[in-house]
Scaffold this motif. Structure first.
Motif, PDB file in Angstrom:
ATOM      1  N   GLY A 171     -13.942  15.631  10.704  1.00  0.00           N
ATOM      2  CA  GLY A 171     -13.093  16.670  10.116  1.00  0.00           C
ATOM      3  C   GLY A 171     -11.722  16.227   9.657  1.00  0.00           C
ATOM      4  O   GLY A 171     -10.949  17.039   9.156  1.00  0.00           O
ATOM      5  N   HIS A 172     -11.411  14.929   9.793  1.00  0.00           N
ATOM      6  CA  HIS A 172     -10.099  14.480   9.315  1.00  0.00           C
ATOM      7  C   HIS A 172     -10.082  14.423   7.798  1.00  0.00           C
ATOM      8  O   HIS A 172     -11.102  14.132   7.166  1.00  0.00           O
ATOM      9  CB  HIS A 172      -9.770  13.095   9.878  1.00  0.00           C
ATOM     10  N   THR A 173      -8.934  14.691   7.216  1.00  0.00           N
ATOM     11  CA  THR A 173      -8.807  14.538   5.772  1.00  0.00           C
ATOM     12  C   THR A 173      -8.207  13.155   5.479  1.00  0.00           C
ATOM     13  O   THR A 173      -7.624  12.517   6.359  1.00  0.00           O
ATOM     14  CB  THR A 173      -7.896  15.628   5.167  1.00  0.00           C
ATOM     15  N   VAL A 174      -8.377  12.714   4.252  1.00  0.00           N
ATOM     16  CA  VAL A 174      -7.897  11.392   3.880  1.00  0.00           C
ATOM     17  C   VAL A 174      -6.445  11.500   3.415  1.00  0.00           C
ATOM     18  O   VAL A 174      -6.119  12.329   2.564  1.00  0.00           O
ATOM     19  CB  VAL A 174      -8.779  10.804   2.748  1.00  0.00           C
ATOM     20  N   ALA A 175      -5.594  10.671   4.002  1.00  0.00           N
ATOM     21  CA  ALA A 175      -4.173  10.674   3.592  1.00  0.00           C
ATOM     22  C   ALA A 175      -4.057  10.111   2.182  1.00  0.00           C
ATOM     23  O   ALA A 175      -4.640   9.072   1.863  1.00  0.00           O
ATOM     24  CB  ALA A 175      -3.363   9.814   4.560  1.00  0.00           C
ATOM     25  N   ILE A 176      -3.350  10.803   1.328  1.00  0.00           N
ATOM     26  CA  ILE A 176      -3.156  10.332  -0.045  1.00  0.00           C
ATOM     27  C   ILE A 176      -1.835   9.569  -0.134  1.00  0.00           C
ATOM     28  O   ILE A 176      -0.770  10.119   0.169  1.00  0.00           O
ATOM     29  CB  ILE A 176      -3.150  11.510  -1.050  1.00  0.00           C
ATOM     30  N   GLU A 177      -1.922   8.346  -0.534  1.00  0.00           N
ATOM     31  CA  GLU A 177      -0.740   7.493  -0.664  1.00  0.00           C
ATOM     32  C   GLU A 177       0.145   7.986  -1.811  1.00  0.00           C
ATOM     33  O   GLU A 177      -0.338   8.255  -2.905  1.00  0.00           O
ATOM     34  CB  GLU A 177      -1.215   6.063  -0.948  1.00  0.00           C
ATOM     35  N   THR A 178       1.436   8.090  -1.537  1.00  0.00           N
ATOM     36  CA  THR A 178       2.379   8.318  -2.633  1.00  0.00           C
ATOM     37  C   THR A 178       3.226   7.064  -2.760  1.00  0.00           C
ATOM     38  O   THR A 178       3.599   6.436  -1.766  1.00  0.00           O
ATOM     39  CB  THR A 178       3.283   9.544  -2.391  1.00  0.00           C
ATOM     40  N   ARG A 179       3.531   6.694  -3.991  1.00  0.00           N
ATOM     41  CA  ARG A 179       4.203   5.428  -4.226  1.00  0.00           C
ATOM     42  C   ARG A 179       5.577   5.647  -4.849  1.00  0.00           C
ATOM     43  O   ARG A 179       5.952   6.763  -5.183  1.00  0.00           O
ATOM     44  CB  ARG A 179       3.323   4.528  -5.105  1.00  0.00           C
ATOM     45  N   ASP A 180       6.296   4.547  -5.004  1.00  0.00           N
ATOM     46  CA  ASP A 180       7.677   4.592  -5.491  1.00  0.00           C
ATOM     47  C   ASP A 180       7.757   5.282  -6.856  1.00  0.00           C
ATOM     48  O   ASP A 180       6.943   5.026  -7.743  1.00  0.00           O
ATOM     49  CB  ASP A 180       8.195   3.154  -5.602  1.00  0.00           C
ATOM     50  N   GLU A 181       8.775   6.122  -7.003  1.00  0.00           N
ATOM     51  CA  GLU A 181       8.920   6.839  -8.282  1.00  0.00           C
ATOM     52  C   GLU A 181       9.195   5.892  -9.443  1.00  0.00           C
ATOM     53  O   GLU A 181       8.942   6.220 -10.602  1.00  0.00           O
ATOM     54  CB  GLU A 181      10.023   7.888  -8.197  1.00  0.00           C
ATOM     55  N   ARG A 182       9.680   4.700  -9.153  1.00  0.00           N
ATOM     56  CA  ARG A 182      10.006   3.775 -10.254  1.00  0.00           C
ATOM     57  C   ARG A 182       8.755   3.269 -10.962  1.00  0.00           C
ATOM     58  O   ARG A 182       8.846   2.697 -12.050  1.00  0.00           O
ATOM     59  CB  ARG A 182      10.856   2.617  -9.729  1.00  0.00           C
ATOM     60  N   GLU A 183       7.570   3.465 -10.347  1.00  0.00           N
ATOM     61  CA  GLU A 183       6.334   3.153 -11.082  1.00  0.00           C
ATOM     62  C   GLU A 183       6.150   4.123 -12.253  1.00  0.00           C
ATOM     63  O   GLU A 183       5.435   3.840 -13.210  1.00  0.00           O
ATOM     64  CB  GLU A 183       5.120   3.267 -10.154  1.00  0.00           C
ATOM     65  N   VAL A 184       6.787   5.303 -12.139  1.00  0.00           N
ATOM     66  CA  VAL A 184       6.639   6.342 -13.160  1.00  0.00           C
ATOM     67  C   VAL A 184       7.855   6.372 -14.089  1.00  0.00           C
ATOM     68  O   VAL A 184       7.726   6.511 -15.304  1.00  0.00           O
ATOM     69  CB  VAL A 184       6.468   7.724 -12.483  1.00  0.00           C
ATOM     70  N   LEU A 185       9.023   6.236 -13.486  1.00  0.00           N
ATOM     71  CA  LEU A 185      10.277   6.422 -14.216  1.00  0.00           C
ATOM     72  C   LEU A 185      11.285   5.376 -13.741  1.00  0.00           C
ATOM     73  O   LEU A 185      11.638   5.355 -12.558  1.00  0.00           O
ATOM     74  CB  LEU A 185      10.807   7.832 -13.906  1.00  0.00           C
ATOM     75  N   SER A 186      11.725   4.522 -14.660  1.00  0.00           N
ATOM     76  CA  SER A 186      12.710   3.505 -14.275  1.00  0.00           C
ATOM     77  C   SER A 186      14.072   4.170 -14.071  1.00  0.00           C
ATOM     78  O   SER A 186      14.304   5.306 -14.515  1.00  0.00           O
ATOM     79  CB  SER A 186      12.822   2.431 -15.368  1.00  0.00           C
ATOM     80  N   ASP A 187      14.975   3.437 -13.452  1.00  0.00           N
ATOM     81  CA  ASP A 187      16.326   3.966 -13.254  1.00  0.00           C
ATOM     82  C   ASP A 187      16.979   4.281 -14.599  1.00  0.00           C
ATOM     83  O   ASP A 187      17.691   5.276 -14.742  1.00  0.00           O
ATOM     84  CB  ASP A 187      17.184   2.951 -12.477  1.00  0.00           C
ATOM     85  N   GLU A 188      16.715   3.423 -15.591  1.00  0.00           N
ATOM     86  CA  GLU A 188      17.302   3.640 -16.921  1.00  0.00           C
ATOM     87  C   GLU A 188      16.745   4.925 -17.542  1.00  0.00           C
ATOM     88  O   GLU A 188      17.486   5.717 -18.142  1.00  0.00           O
ATOM     89  CB  GLU A 188      16.998   2.453 -17.848  1.00  0.00           C
ATOM     90  N   GLU A 189      15.432   5.113 -17.405  1.00  0.00           N
ATOM     91  CA  GLU A 189      14.820   6.330 -17.962  1.00  0.00           C
ATOM     92  C   GLU A 189      15.369   7.567 -17.261  1.00  0.00           C
ATOM     93  O   GLU A 189      15.653   8.588 -17.887  1.00  0.00           O
ATOM     94  CB  GLU A 189      13.295   6.266 -17.818  1.00  0.00           C
TER      95      GLU A 189
END
Ligand code: RI2
Length: 335
Positions: A246-264
């Protein structure tokens, strides 16, 4: 070593870092690297007593285990190797760990080949497959079909944010498969040209849900709407035994910089925002970026899960899970 802190050899730390940074990635590749790292730990362990050796091995396994939560192949690999560690002396323990890791890695390679042959049966000469992300298991089906003399074409989703579709495209081109690369948002438009959606998995839950790279579930839903069958290629190392209880699978969340750079981020931030929130990157500026690495595709959107043990309707995968894992999952790396 006595009661000193268990020593994890530097090569294990390097493997763990590479898995966390996704320099080593893909569920099966992660499992392979983890088993190899345990063998390296065994080879390099400075332990002078069996107890110290086992403590070091458990500490190495914990270091690896903590890298990526969603790919269940990682704890499955660690469990397999640790369960085979046997002996009364450090020399015996070392040898059994190295042997066990080697046999795990051989089985993994063999499973992929067998799975490929089974999956290839679903692919006909002239078929077009639509892929998401990069999966060695999914590509094994294509490779086996090509070896059978079938001609295939591929529509390859780019797969944001890390564009792992490029790895798939490169592999397919190496095999001579014509590739059409599309952005993720174009998938529905191209589904009518596809005979199969072919994806891998990071974990498979007991109810047949498929946990795979973010975007898989949306693709599967649209594929069902367009009448395109969804085929999931996943070795049994991807079956998640904890979900049997009955356990659910933990979904990994990763660094936001993979999506949006600091410059963006800086370019989006408005100094005119009414809340006056312009600030430094990472500060409270009213812009939130979410980067979940995986999503869950319910079994009703999946036509078949192809494993090295045969292909299964997702709802019946639980039978195979029970056979392979039983109802209990221990954590032999616990302190
Ligand atoms: P194989 C990848 O995850 C993808 O989601 C892919 O479908 C899955 O691993 C399985 O990979 P990530 O490691 O074992 O890129 O089939 O986050 O190679």
């Amino acid at each position: 070593m006595g009661d000193a802190e268990p020593e994890v050899v530097p090569a294990v730390e390097s493997t763990a870092d590479a898995i966390a940074a996704m320099e080593i990635r893909g569920a099966a590749t992660i499992a392979d690297a983890a088993a190899a790292a345990l063998a390296t730990q065994a080879e390099g362990s400075p332990a002078e007593t069996p107890a110290a050796f086992r403590r070091g091995l458990r500490a190495a396994a914990r270091t690896l285990y903590e890298t990526r939560p969603t790919a269940v192949s990682l704890p499955n690999a660690l469990r397999y190797v640790l369960r085979g560690v046997d002996g009364d002396t450090v020399t015996e323990l070392r040898a059994s760990t190295i042997d066990r890791a080697a046999s795990f890695r051989r089985d993994l390679e063999h499973a992929r080949e067998t799975l490929g042959g089974i999956g290839a049966n679903r692919l006909r000469d002239g078929d077009v497959v639509l892929t998401h992300c990069h999966s060695t298991d999914a590509l094994a089906c294509v490779e086996a079909a090509l070896e059978d003399g079938k001609a295939l074409e591929a529509i390859v989703k780019e797969t944001r944010p890390r564009k792992q579709g490029h790895i798939t495209a490169a592999q397919l081109r190496e095999w001579g498969v014509p590739v059409t690369l599309i952005v993720d948002g174009a998938a529905r438009r191209y589904l009518d040209a596809a005979d199969h959606v072919l994806v891998g998995a990071d974990s498979i839950a007991a109810d047949g849900s498929v946990i795979n790279k973010i975007g898989t579930s949306g693709l599967a839903v649209v594929a069902r709407e367009r009448g395109v069958p969804v085929m999931v290629a996943a070795q049994t190392i991807k079956l998640h035994p904890d979900t049997l209880t009955g356990h659910t699978v933990a979904i990994e969340t990763r660094d936001e910089r993979e999506v949006l750079s600091d410059e963006e981020r800086a370019s989006i931030r408005s100094s005119d925002a009414p809340d006056g929130s312009a600030g430094e990157p990472g500060s409270e500026d009213g812009l939130t970026v979410e980067n979940p690495a995986f999503d869950v595709t319910p079994p009703r959107y999946v036509d078949a899960i192809v494993t090295e043990r045969g292909q299964f309707p997702p709802e019946s995968i639980v039978t195979l899970m029970r056979e392979l894992f039983g109802d209990t999952t221990d954590e032999p790396w616990a302190e």
